[in-house]
Enzyme design. Structure first.
Site, PDB file in Angstrom:
ATOM      1  N   GLY A 159     -21.822  10.124   5.729  1.00  0.00           N
ATOM      2  CA  GLY A 159     -21.520   8.959   6.557  1.00  0.00           C
ATOM      3  C   GLY A 159     -20.530   9.167   7.688  1.00  0.00           C
ATOM      4  O   GLY A 159     -20.552   8.454   8.680  1.00  0.00           O
ATOM      5  N   GLU A 212     -13.592   8.814   6.939  1.00  0.00           N
ATOM      6  CA  GLU A 212     -14.608   8.128   6.130  1.00  0.00           C
ATOM      7  C   GLU A 212     -15.320   7.094   6.996  1.00  0.00           C
ATOM      8  O   GLU A 212     -14.761   6.595   7.975  1.00  0.00           O
ATOM      9  CB  GLU A 212     -13.865   7.480   4.933  1.00  0.00           C
ATOM     10  CG  GLU A 212     -14.663   6.636   3.988  1.00  0.00           C
ATOM     11  CD  GLU A 212     -15.792   7.349   3.258  1.00  0.00           C
ATOM     12  OE1 GLU A 212     -16.632   7.955   3.917  1.00  0.00           O
ATOM     13  OE2 GLU A 212     -15.849   7.235   2.014  1.00  0.00           O
ATOM     14  N   ASP A 213     -16.570   6.794   6.645  1.00  0.00           N
ATOM     15  CA  ASP A 213     -17.312   5.768   7.391  1.00  0.00           C
ATOM     16  C   ASP A 213     -16.898   4.371   6.953  1.00  0.00           C
ATOM     17  O   ASP A 213     -16.695   3.482   7.774  1.00  0.00           O
ATOM     18  CB  ASP A 213     -18.832   5.964   7.248  1.00  0.00           C
ATOM     19  CG  ASP A 213     -19.312   6.038   5.794  1.00  0.00           C
ATOM     20  OD1 ASP A 213     -18.473   6.070   4.862  1.00  0.00           O
ATOM     21  OD2 ASP A 213     -20.536   6.078   5.576  1.00  0.00           O
ATOM     22  N   ASP A 268     -15.305   0.640   0.583  1.00  0.00           N
ATOM     23  CA  ASP A 268     -15.880  -0.542  -0.049  1.00  0.00           C
ATOM     24  C   ASP A 268     -15.053  -0.860  -1.293  1.00  0.00           C
ATOM     25  O   ASP A 268     -14.021  -1.517  -1.201  1.00  0.00           O
ATOM     26  CB  ASP A 268     -17.353  -0.234  -0.354  1.00  0.00           C
ATOM     27  CG  ASP A 268     -18.100  -1.395  -0.971  1.00  0.00           C
ATOM     28  OD1 ASP A 268     -17.628  -2.529  -0.852  1.00  0.00           O
ATOM     29  OD2 ASP A 268     -19.172  -1.170  -1.561  1.00  0.00           O
ATOM     30  N   LYS A 297     -13.885  -2.805   3.872  1.00  0.00           N
ATOM     31  CA  LYS A 297     -14.152  -4.105   3.225  1.00  0.00           C
ATOM     32  C   LYS A 297     -12.925  -4.446   2.383  1.00  0.00           C
ATOM     33  O   LYS A 297     -12.913  -4.276   1.162  1.00  0.00           O
ATOM     34  CB  LYS A 297     -15.400  -4.009   2.343  1.00  0.00           C
ATOM     35  CG  LYS A 297     -16.691  -3.748   3.104  1.00  0.00           C
ATOM     36  CD  LYS A 297     -17.889  -3.728   2.138  1.00  0.00           C
ATOM     37  CE  LYS A 297     -19.132  -3.186   2.784  1.00  0.00           C
ATOM     38  NZ  LYS A 297     -20.220  -2.899   1.809  1.00  0.00           N
ATOM     39  N   PHE A 319     -23.534  -5.568   3.108  1.00  0.00           N
ATOM     40  CA  PHE A 319     -24.031  -4.205   3.240  1.00  0.00           C
ATOM     41  C   PHE A 319     -24.417  -3.939   4.695  1.00  0.00           C
ATOM     42  O   PHE A 319     -25.223  -4.647   5.269  1.00  0.00           O
ATOM     43  CB  PHE A 319     -25.229  -3.965   2.314  1.00  0.00           C
ATOM     44  CG  PHE A 319     -25.531  -2.503   2.173  1.00  0.00           C
ATOM     45  CD1 PHE A 319     -24.787  -1.715   1.308  1.00  0.00           C
ATOM     46  CD2 PHE A 319     -26.513  -1.904   2.952  1.00  0.00           C
ATOM     47  CE1 PHE A 319     -25.026  -0.344   1.212  1.00  0.00           C
ATOM     48  CE2 PHE A 319     -26.757  -0.538   2.863  1.00  0.00           C
ATOM     49  CZ  PHE A 319     -26.016   0.238   1.983  1.00  0.00           C
ATOM     50  N   VAL A 320     -23.801  -2.908   5.283  1.00  0.00           N
ATOM     51  CA  VAL A 320     -24.030  -2.617   6.698  1.00  0.00           C
ATOM     52  C   VAL A 320     -24.621  -1.221   6.897  1.00  0.00           C
ATOM     53  O   VAL A 320     -24.464  -0.344   6.045  1.00  0.00           O
ATOM     54  CB  VAL A 320     -22.715  -2.737   7.511  1.00  0.00           C
ATOM     55  CG1 VAL A 320     -22.207  -4.169   7.533  1.00  0.00           C
ATOM     56  CG2 VAL A 320     -21.623  -1.808   6.967  1.00  0.00           C
ATOM     57  N   ASP A 360     -25.831   4.468   6.132  1.00  0.00           N
ATOM     58  CA  ASP A 360     -27.257   4.460   5.799  1.00  0.00           C
ATOM     59  C   ASP A 360     -27.632   3.440   4.748  1.00  0.00           C
ATOM     60  O   ASP A 360     -26.775   2.944   3.999  1.00  0.00           O
ATOM     61  CB  ASP A 360     -27.652   5.826   5.242  1.00  0.00           C
ATOM     62  CG  ASP A 360     -27.089   6.042   3.826  1.00  0.00           C
ATOM     63  OD1 ASP A 360     -25.861   5.865   3.648  1.00  0.00           O
ATOM     64  OD2 ASP A 360     -27.863   6.355   2.908  1.00  0.00           O
ATOM     65  N   ARG A 402     -28.872   5.753  10.023  1.00  0.00           N
ATOM     66  CA  ARG A 402     -27.574   6.342  10.400  1.00  0.00           C
ATOM     67  C   ARG A 402     -27.427   6.467  11.912  1.00  0.00           C
ATOM     68  O   ARG A 402     -26.325   6.472  12.437  1.00  0.00           O
ATOM     69  CB  ARG A 402     -27.410   7.738   9.786  1.00  0.00           C
ATOM     70  CG  ARG A 402     -27.278   7.740   8.268  1.00  0.00           C
ATOM     71  CD  ARG A 402     -26.823   9.115   7.800  1.00  0.00           C
ATOM     72  NE  ARG A 402     -26.944   9.298   6.358  1.00  0.00           N
ATOM     73  CZ  ARG A 402     -26.032   8.915   5.469  1.00  0.00           C
ATOM     74  NH1 ARG A 402     -24.929   8.313   5.857  1.00  0.00           N
ATOM     75  NH2 ARG A 402     -26.223   9.138   4.183  1.00  0.00           N
TER      76      ARG A 402
HETATM   77  P1  IMP Z   1     -16.583   3.009  -2.354  1.00  0.00           P
HETATM   78  O1  IMP Z   1     -16.408   4.195  -3.241  1.00  0.00           O
HETATM   79  O2  IMP Z   1     -17.123   1.814  -3.100  1.00  0.00           O
HETATM   80  O3  IMP Z   1     -15.369   2.657  -1.527  1.00  0.00           O
HETATM   81  O4  IMP Z   1     -17.767   3.329  -1.379  1.00  0.00           O
HETATM   82  C1  IMP Z   1     -17.657   4.249  -0.415  1.00  0.00           C
HETATM   83  C2  IMP Z   1     -18.994   4.834  -0.026  1.00  0.00           C
HETATM   84  O5  IMP Z   1     -20.107   3.981  -0.322  1.00  0.00           O
HETATM   85  C3  IMP Z   1     -18.998   5.005   1.464  1.00  0.00           C
HETATM   86  O6  IMP Z   1     -18.576   6.297   1.792  1.00  0.00           O
HETATM   87  C4  IMP Z   1     -20.441   4.765   1.836  1.00  0.00           C
HETATM   88  O7  IMP Z   1     -21.144   5.979   1.799  1.00  0.00           O
HETATM   89  C5  IMP Z   1     -20.990   3.867   0.769  1.00  0.00           C
HETATM   90  N1  IMP Z   1     -21.021   2.457   1.214  1.00  0.00           N
HETATM   91  C6  IMP Z   1     -20.188   1.454   0.835  1.00  0.00           C
HETATM   92  N2  IMP Z   1     -20.493   0.297   1.448  1.00  0.00           N
HETATM   93  C7  IMP Z   1     -21.550   0.579   2.260  1.00  0.00           C
HETATM   94  C8  IMP Z   1     -22.302  -0.216   3.192  1.00  0.00           C
HETATM   95  O8  IMP Z   1     -22.095  -1.426   3.410  1.00  0.00           O
HETATM   96  N3  IMP Z   1     -23.306   0.431   3.838  1.00  0.00           N
HETATM   97  C9  IMP Z   1     -23.584   1.760   3.666  1.00  0.00           C
HETATM   98  N4  IMP Z   1     -22.899   2.532   2.814  1.00  0.00           N
HETATM   99  C10 IMP Z   1     -21.884   1.949   2.120  1.00  0.00           C
HETATM  100 MG    MG Z   2     -19.982   7.747   2.689  1.00  0.00          MG
END
Ligand code: IMP
Ligand code: MG
Length: 172
Positions: A38, A92-93, A96, A124, A145-146, A152, A158
């Site tokens: 990402g 990081e992209d 979440d 988020k 979800f984006v 992606d 992407r």
């Molecule tokens: P976390 O571990 O829940 O913080 O999620 C992080 C990873 O989940 C990110 O690096 C993304 O690859 C993926 N992710 C989380 N939310 C989204 C979203 O809204 N769209 C696409 N990928 C997401």
């Molecule tokens: Mg990611």
């Protein structure tokens, strides 16, 4: 899909983040560690706006299947750089739940870097559970979800220039 952030808004914000990072890391030559896949669009744009010396490396980890977190981290590629006594900026992209970034920050700290900070284009904040602040945030977004700008849905979208919200009818 619904537009959330346009290409021009993103470009402007990335430049602001780069200017801040260039100031904060003047003469520190940090290593940027991108989280694949990402990070690749944001990382390329961010680094080209910096005015400081940089090095890059990548990790590949995965916690998502389809549109939700699995709650387990799979390491597909570890860092190659020696980060002992170096300043690290993780790229990081999106943050979440915060699960991925928490895991990686703790893991990298074990290798004895001088400092670890985090730059994420999207955050988020209302759903993230973190015991530290994210140093460089592009945009705080609602918990939807984006896709686009590197993000992606099952490896698709992407390459979109804008960030779009996926609506239930887009999800197959
Ligand atoms: P976390 O571990 O829940 O913080 O999620 C992080 C990873 O989940 C990110 O690096 C993304 O690859 C993926 N992710 C989380 N939310 C989204 C979203 O809204 N769209 C696409 N990928 C997401
Ligand atoms: Mg990611």
């Amino acid at each position: 899909m619904k537009l959330l952030l346009s290409e021009s808004e993103i470009k402007k914000r990335v430049k602001e983040l780069a200017d801040t990072i260039s100031k904060d890391y003047k003469n520190k030559s940090p290593i940027f560690i991108g989280i694949l896949n990402g990070c690749y669009v944001f990382m390329a744009d961010l680094l080209r706006e910096l005015s400081i010396s940089t090095e890059v490396d990548f990790v590949k980890i995965r916690s998502y299947e389809d549109d939700s977190s699995t709650g387990t981290i799979k390491f597909r590629k570890d860092i190659s750089a020696d980060i002992d006594d170096r300043h690290i900026i993780i790229v990081e992209d999106i943050i979440d739940s915060g699960f991925t970034i928490n895991f990686l920050v703790n893991r990298l700290k074990e290798a004895g870097p001088k400092s670890v900070s985090v730059a994420s284009i999207l955050y988020k904040k209302t759903v993230a559970k973190l015991d530290f602040e994210i140093d460089y945030v592009g945009f705080e977004i609602p918990p939807e979800f984006v896709v686009g700008y590197g993000l992606d849905y099952n490896e698709k979208y992407r390459n979109l220039k804008d960030v779009m919200v996926m609506e239930p009818e887009d999800i197959d």
